[in-house]
Motif scaffolding. Structure first.
Motif, short mmCIF file in Angstrom:
data_model
loop_
_atom_site.label_atom_id
_atom_site.label_comp_id
_atom_site.label_asym_id
_atom_site.label_seq_id
_atom_site.Cartn_x
_atom_site.Cartn_y
_atom_site.Cartn_z
N GLU A 1 0.82 -1.22 0.00
CA GLU A 1 0.00 0.00 0.00
C GLU A 1 0.85 1.26 0.00
N ALA A 2 2.05 1.18 0.56
CA ALA A 2 2.95 2.34 0.59
C ALA A 2 3.67 2.55 -0.73
N GLY A 3 3.59 1.55 -1.63
CA GLY A 3 4.23 1.68 -2.93
C GLY A 3 5.66 1.18 -2.98
N VAL A 4 6.04 0.35 -2.00
CA VAL A 4 7.38 -0.24 -2.00
C VAL A 4 7.53 -1.06 -3.28
N ASP A 5 8.67 -0.94 -3.93
CA ASP A 5 8.86 -1.55 -5.25
C ASP A 5 9.14 -3.04 -5.21
N HIS A 6 9.84 -3.49 -4.18
CA HIS A 6 10.23 -4.90 -4.09
C HIS A 6 9.94 -5.40 -2.68
N ILE A 7 9.20 -6.49 -2.59
CA ILE A 7 8.94 -7.12 -1.30
C ILE A 7 9.87 -8.32 -1.19
N ASN A 8 10.72 -8.30 -0.19
CA ASN A 8 11.72 -9.34 -0.01
C ASN A 8 11.11 -10.59 0.61
#
Length: 67
Positions: A45-52
């Motif tokens: 939702e925050a727009g983080v580009d990559h979820i590890n």
């Protein structure tokens, strides 16, 4: 996550993107369950580009369910 922390996360992502950077957080909880899904939800939702994660199938399912 407290609302004040959500605001900080979104602001961080917005500033990074404004400077042409992509955002990825390392070391987030990666154990299946509600806590991991809550973290992924906030990051997404925050727009983080990559979820590890090491659980790519679960992440794919998570992302597809939100598209």
């Amino acid at each position: 996550m407290p609302e004040s922390e959500k605001v900080k996360l979104r602001d961080y992502v917005q500033v990074a993107h404004a400077h042409g950077y992509r955002v990825r957080f390392w070391g987030t909880l990666d154990v299946p369950g509600q806590a991991r899904e809550a973290i992924w939800t906030e990051l997404h939702e925050a727009g983080v580009d990559h979820i590890n994660t090491d659980d790519l199938a679960a992440l794919e399912e998570f992302l597809v369910s939100r598209s």
